[in-house]
Enzyme design. Structure first.
Site, PDB file in Angstrom:
ATOM      1  N   GLU A  80      35.216  25.567 -37.311  1.00 51.32           N
ATOM      2  CA  GLU A  80      35.073  26.535 -36.363  1.00 51.32           C
ATOM      3  C   GLU A  80      34.047  25.634 -34.718  1.00 51.32           C
ATOM      4  OE1 GLU A  80      34.853  31.122 -34.951  1.00 51.32           O
ATOM      5  OE2 GLU A  80      33.756  29.985 -35.952  1.00 51.32           O
ATOM      6  N   GLY A 123      24.273  27.360 -38.150  1.00 51.21           N
ATOM      7  CA  GLY A 123      23.893  28.168 -40.016  1.00 51.21           C
ATOM      8  C   GLY A 123      24.189  28.403 -40.727  1.00 51.21           C
ATOM      9  N   MET A 158      29.386  29.658 -41.977  1.00 51.85           N
ATOM     10  CA  MET A 158      30.370  29.535 -41.635  1.00 51.85           C
ATOM     11  C   MET A 158      31.501  30.281 -42.560  1.00 51.85           C
ATOM     12  SD  MET A 158      32.398  28.473 -39.229  1.00 51.85           S
ATOM     13  CE  MET A 158      34.374  29.053 -39.947  1.00 51.85           C
ATOM     14  N   GLU A 159      31.905  31.008 -41.860  1.00 56.27           N
ATOM     15  CA  GLU A 159      32.782  32.180 -42.516  1.00 56.27           C
ATOM     16  C   GLU A 159      33.402  31.811 -42.542  1.00 56.27           C
ATOM     17  OE1 GLU A 159      32.062  32.126 -39.206  1.00 56.27           O
ATOM     18  OE2 GLU A 159      33.841  33.481 -38.399  1.00 56.27           O
ATOM     19  N   ASN A 160      34.419  30.542 -43.332  1.00 56.87           N
ATOM     20  CA  ASN A 160      35.700  30.240 -43.820  1.00 56.87           C
ATOM     21  C   ASN A 160      35.750  31.293 -44.790  1.00 56.87           C
ATOM     22  OD1 ASN A 160      34.780  27.752 -43.248  1.00 56.87           O
ATOM     23  ND2 ASN A 160      33.803  26.990 -44.347  1.00 56.87           N
ATOM     24  N   GLU A 164      27.963  36.664 -42.090  1.00 55.50           N
ATOM     25  CA  GLU A 164      29.027  35.711 -42.707  1.00 55.50           C
ATOM     26  C   GLU A 164      30.580  36.956 -42.799  1.00 55.50           C
ATOM     27  OE1 GLU A 164      29.645  33.476 -40.793  1.00 55.50           O
ATOM     28  OE2 GLU A 164      27.587  32.906 -40.641  1.00 55.50           O
ATOM     29  N   HIS A 200      32.358  39.142 -40.446  1.00 56.69           N
ATOM     30  CA  HIS A 200      33.673  37.633 -40.460  1.00 56.69           C
ATOM     31  C   HIS A 200      34.763  38.126 -41.658  1.00 56.69           C
ATOM     32  CE1 HIS A 200      32.236  36.275 -36.400  1.00 56.69           C
ATOM     33  NE2 HIS A 200      31.127  35.275 -37.233  1.00 56.69           N
TER      34      HIS A 200
HETATM   35  N1  BES Z   1      31.318  31.310 -36.514  1.00 58.16           N
HETATM   36  C1  BES Z   1      29.785  31.451 -36.523  1.00 58.16           C
HETATM   37  C2  BES Z   1      29.740  30.031 -36.407  1.00 58.16           C
HETATM   38  C3  BES Z   1      30.088  28.855 -35.567  1.00 58.16           C
HETATM   39  C4  BES Z   1      29.133  28.713 -34.716  1.00 58.16           C
HETATM   40  C5  BES Z   1      31.399  27.974 -35.739  1.00 58.16           C
HETATM   41  C6  BES Z   1      29.316  28.160 -33.843  1.00 58.16           C
HETATM   42  C7  BES Z   1      31.343  27.512 -34.442  1.00 58.16           C
HETATM   43  C8  BES Z   1      30.231  27.485 -33.430  1.00 58.16           C
HETATM   44  C9  BES Z   1      28.719  31.576 -37.686  1.00 58.16           C
HETATM   45  O1  BES Z   1      29.598  33.082 -37.983  1.00 58.16           O
HETATM   46  C10 BES Z   1      27.653  32.421 -36.722  1.00 58.16           C
HETATM   47  O2  BES Z   1      27.615  32.950 -35.805  1.00 58.16           O
HETATM   48  N2  BES Z   1      27.012  31.193 -38.006  1.00 58.16           N
HETATM   49  C11 BES Z   1      25.348  31.527 -37.473  1.00 58.16           C
HETATM   50  C12 BES Z   1      24.514  31.592 -37.978  1.00 58.16           C
HETATM   51  C13 BES Z   1      24.559  33.228 -37.869  1.00 58.16           C
HETATM   52  C14 BES Z   1      23.431  33.371 -38.476  1.00 58.16           C
HETATM   53  C15 BES Z   1      24.406  34.249 -36.717  1.00 58.16           C
HETATM   54  C16 BES Z   1      25.193  29.779 -36.325  1.00 58.16           C
HETATM   55  O3  BES Z   1      25.390  29.128 -36.834  1.00 58.16           O
HETATM   56  O4  BES Z   1      24.284  29.473 -35.899  1.00 58.16           O
HETATM   57 ZN    ZN Z   2      29.358  34.790 -36.547  1.00 62.04          ZN
END
Ligand code: BES
Ligand code: ZN
Length: 934
Positions: A179, A312, A314-316, A349, A352
């Site tokens: 993503e 942080g 990723m919701e694969n 996650e 998601h």
């Molecule tokens: N879908 C995101 C991962 C992501 C973040 C993909 C930025 C592409 C760009 C995932 O669900 C997410 O939001 N991750 C957060 C951590 C979460 C606790 C908010 C992140 O990676 O900071």
């Molecule tokens: Zn997210």
């Protein structure tokens, strides 16, 4: 545009075509790339991918084949799809009638397909395959591609990660992160969220490894002794949610009440740290199945801690990947906040899996439909499953973060255009996440919990396995179209009945458009006039003032539909008034003493009290602060200080307002007030304004009682633990002697134990920071950092190491970060931000960023969270016009990159805000402190 034309290489195909039978490949010289847009044509739709991958963890490369079933809607000679950095060696095409001749996973060339010319357009990350035979509209075809690539160093696509065992062995694994636009780096695909398809994935591996993907596996042994893992065919999903991992991790598993197998994987020696995550994941998955009343559709859910991971988590779908600190919980070294963090990330996650995976935004401009919901569901689900963590108390912090960004001119609407990968990547920001969540919170309060819940369930059902726009959400919430049936279907009349703003016309779309399509946060100014409250709304901007000549143009055209609420001293009920015009008034009654607008801060707006309004509230807090809820008290503190930044309220009023904090016992308002004082301390300390810096140590005296009540332990509720951790860290930072003495004693114990003693986890960072000021302490900490198997422990140590006053040590840390061995590259952005927070490291960090800018951009991607963190982290403390100029000059020097980024504007706005803060408030702060201390 750079277009590189290359011929396919049929000789490298696994079964070379017989030259006498085969049509020769068509020359590509006469062909030019057929597509000039960033987005793919819509008339070729992928239906099913058959993907076979064979990674080699020793050679750090992989080969693969993909057979894509396509639905062609218009006659064409071209298939255009995404691919980035892949060597495509063969392309062939088969129509539906010959498809039965192809084998199950790969593809046999015995069916005499054409070997087709392949063209690349690297700037658009696209590949086009030319079919001399016209592909006819209404027909299905099978495109077969053979390709190969390296298992890269970075954090995107199919990349390599490593970990060290306690015996010193380095082991490789391969994992994915796609993503938003990196699936194309792993295999050729239609890499846009609306091209949903089924995936049949197979992976070849050695016996020593395990392969994981979205779906459950069946393994066969091949003739050459290799294992082939064949994963069940996936549900229909977007390419960014595909994932696969080849590793030698250990796991723990459990099954949910509804029969989903949940497993948590980590490097073998970190296996003991997986238990908390497993329990939390099972609980939260069960919660969501009930709340959404939609079963999780896959038979399994894996959660994997990847040692090198940029985001942080990723919701694969079915295979969530995490940074180790976001999943692993070590009872010995994880603090109260670490527990909250891990729980919230898992909750995010898992949310998601419905918001994002089951229903996906049509395009990245509406990524908030994924991220805003996932952020908001963190609070709803963790509040229900772990009420003791009291996470709902901290939703205000999310809203304050959103306001911080949204009250600068450089903010953007929640839904904003994004086309290039850099622009898309930058959409994952506080506006999508935090403002998204706060606007949903406001909406939930407006509609009631029940109407909100049934509305989102309706939305999830209507758009399952497909894509949605904002409008679809509003329609589902208002139940505009009767669609679903059964217990979750409300008619609009029923919805209106449950509606709190009785008699008002339910026009959710026009209301919500003012929050999602318009930039900014409104400020409502209230003025008492007899029995009335006069209301006025405007855009709240911290860097502009009504006396500025540009003010009218900055305010032009802004109007929100605000679901206003207020409470007064004459009743306990909440009053509601929808405000849809620039000015308005409500009748409150002559007898009313005080009014508090925006009850419990459920609305996304700030409030300014004109006339004696603030004085009345200051008095109320002094006399009887519990007349207001802790949320309202927190909200008042926040609003008052925000208004002082904007030059709308004198700083001494805000400081008087927090005078009551000495009798405050709730963590949230205490931390809010303390946070502002600490921020002032940091800004004057950095600007070297010794008298004010010295006098601001008065904070310690101010909070003496609360500080003295703290113990150096991990006891109490999470909220008490958070308060203790923050207070003692501040006390030691400000040089409080009792704090320093205790910290030094604890540090000596730790050293004496040969670094084996487990300090109270909430205190560890503070103790280490004090210890890190001595050479031997710093060296021992670095040594422990190098060998520790707990990432949360390492994060605390790194923060302590970066607090050293010795610039040589800080330089050493930054070098280690660049090398990426002792300090992993994934931690470099936070390291730079940590060094920049240190007054001794501030300029060092900024020079480092300028010097190594292109290296940093190579390591992370341009719009990535890491790059933004680096830019904001190193510039947020600047507060002079000289520094502003320096930053501007640097951004000009990297114009080509800087101009693609919004974050450069945000950084400059931030500095401007700091400059104005000093101009507006330093004098008042100085004299207020003088008065207090006299
Ligand atoms: N879908 C995101 C991962 C992501 C973040 C993909 C930025 C592409 C760009 C995932 O669900 C997410 O939001 N991750 C957060 C951590 C979460 C606790 C908010 C992140 O990676 O900071
Ligand atoms: Zn997210």
């Amino acid at each position: 545009m750079c277009i590189c034309v290359c011929l396919s290489h049929p000789t490298q195909a696994s079964e070379p075509p017989n030259p006498t039978e085969e049509q020769p490949p068509l020359g590509t010289g006469s062909l030019s790339f057929p597509w000039s847009h960033l987005r793919l044509p819509g008339y070729i739709v992928p239906l099913h991918y058959h993907l076979l991958l064979h990674p080699n963890l020793t050679m750090l490369s992989y080969s693969g084949t993909v057979r894509i079933e396509l639905q062609v809607q218009n006659n064409t000679n071209w298939v255009v799809l995404h691919s980035k950095g892949l060597r495509i060696t063969t392309a062939t095409m088969l129509d539906q009638n010959l498809a039965h001749l192809s084998d199950k996973v790969g593809y046999s060339l015995r069916t005499k397909p054409f070997v087709l010319p392949v063209l690349h357009n690297p700037t658009h990350e696209q590949t086009a395959i030319f079919s001399p035979r016209v592909l006819s509209g209404g027909q299905k075809y099978f495109l077969f591609l053979e390709f190969g690539a390296e298992l890269g160093e970075g954090f995107y696509g199919f990349y390599r990660s490593t970990y060290r065992t306690s015996s010193g062995e380095t082991r490789n694994l391969a994992s994915t992160h796609f993503e938003p636009t990196s699936a194309r780096m792993a295999f050729p695909c239609f890499d846009e969220p609306s091209f949903k398809a089924n995936y049949s994935i197979s992976i070849r591996r050695s016996r020593a490894h395990t392969a994981l993907s979205n779906m459950p596996v069946q393994t066969v042994v091949l003739d050459d002794g290799l294992m082939e893992d064949r994963f069940a065919v996936s549900v229909r999903m977007s390419s960014y949610l595909v994932a696969f991992i080849v590793c030698d991790f250990r796991s723990v598993s459990a099954t949910t009440a509804s029969g989903v197998k949940v497993s948590v994987y980590a490097a073998p020696e970190k296996w003991q740290q997986t238990h908390y995550a497993l329990k939390a994941a099972v609980k939260l998955l069960e919660f969501y199945e009930k709340y959404f009343n939609i079963k999780y559709p896959l038979p399994k859910q894996d959660l994997v801690a990847i040692p090198d991971f940029q985001a942080g988590a990723m919701e694969n779908w079915g295979l969530i990947t995490f940074r180790e600190t976001s999943l692993l919980f070590d009872p010995a070294t994880s603090s109260g906040s670490d527990r909250v963090w891990v729980t919230m990330v898992i909750a995010h996650e898992l949310a998601h899996q419905w918001f994002g995976n089951l229903v996906t935004m049509q395009w990245w401009n509406d990524i908030w439909l994924n991220e805003g919901f996932a952020r908001y569901m963190e609070y709803i689900s963790v509040n229900a499953t772990y009420p003791k963590l009291r996470v709902e108390d901290y939703l205000v912090d999310t809203c304050f973060a959103a306001i911080g960004r949204d009250s600068l001119n450089s903010s953007r609407p929640i839904s904003s255009a994004a086309e290039s990968p850099t622009q898309i990547e930058e959409m994952f920001d506080t506006v999508s996440y935090d403002k998204g969540a706060c606007v949903l919170h406001m909406l939930r309060h407006y509609l009631t919990d029940q109407v909100f819940q049934s509305g989102i369930v309706r939305y999830l059902r209507r758009y399952s396995y497909s894509n949605a726009h904002n409008q679809d959400l509003w329609d589902s919430l208002a139940n505009e179209e009767e669609f679903s049936s059964g217990e979750h279907c409300y008619s609009s009349r029923q919805a209106a009945k449950n509606y709190l703003y009785a008699g008002e016309h339910l026009d959710l779309t026009s209301m919500m458009n003012t929050w999602t399509l318009q930039t900014g946060v409104p400020l409502v100014t209230v003025t008492r006039q007899g029995s009335h409250l006069l209301l006025k709304q405007e855009r709240f901007l911290r860097t502009a003032h009504p006396s500025d000549p540009t003010w009218p143009s900055l305010q032009q055209g802004f109007l929100w539909h605000i679901p206003l609420t207020y409470r007064t001293d004459t009743s306990t009920s909440i009053h509601r008034h929808p405000m849809t015009t620039l000015t308005d008034s409500v009748e409150v009654g002559e007898e009313v003493g005080w009014v508090k607008v925006n009850v419990d801060m459920a609305g996304y707006y700030l409030v300014h009290y004109d006339g004696s309004g603030w004085d009345d509230l200051i008095q109320l807090l002094k006399d009887n602060h519990t007349a207001l809820t802790f949320m309202d008290r927190t909200h008042l503190i926040h609003n008052a200080f925000q208004l002082t930044t904007a030059g709308r309220l004198s700083l001494d009023k805000a400081l008087d307002l927090i005078g009551y904090l000495r009798s405050e016992s709730h963590t949230v308002p205490l931390l809010e007030g303390l946070g502002y004082l600490e921020a002032f301390y940091r800004i004057v300390e950095r600007r070297d304004i010794p008298d004010v810096t010295q006098n601001l140590r008065y904070i310690l005296w101010y909070f003496r009682d609360v500080i003295d009540r703290q113990t150096w332990s991990d006891k109490g509720s999470v909220s008490e633990r958070r308060l203790r951790s923050e207070l003692l860290s501040l006390a030691c930072h400000l040089g409080d002697l009792p704090c320093l003495k205790q910290a030094q004693r604890s540090f000596t114990h730790w050293l004496d134990s040969n670094s084996t003693l487990n300090l109270p986890a909430d205190m560890a960072e503070t103790v280490y920071s004090v210890g890190a000021q001595e050479d031997t302490g710093w060296a021992s900490l670095l040594q422990t950092y190098t060998h520790s198997l707990s990432e949360t422990h390492k994060r605390k140590i790194l923060s302590a190491l970066a607090s050293s006053r010795d610039t040589n040590k800080l330089t050493r840390l930054l070098e280690l970060g660049l090398e990426g061995e002792v300090i992993r590259t994934q931690d470099l952005d936070s390291l730079i931000a940590m060094v920049a927070r240190n007054p001794k490291g501030h300029h060092l960090a900024w020079s480092y960023v300028q010097k190594y800018w292109s290296t940093l951009v190579d390591k992370f991607q341009l719009g990535s969270f890491s790059i933004r963190n680096i830019i904001i982290g190193t510039t947020a403390q600047f507060s002079s016009t000289e520094e502003l100029t320096e930053v501007r000059v640097f951004f000009e020097s990297i114009h080509e990159q800087a101009s693609q980024l919004r974050v450069t504007e945000v950084a400059m706005d931030n500095i401007q805000k700091n400059i104005l803060w000093l101009q507006r408030n330093l004098g008042t702060l100085r004299s207020w402190l003088d008065q207090q201390i006299d």
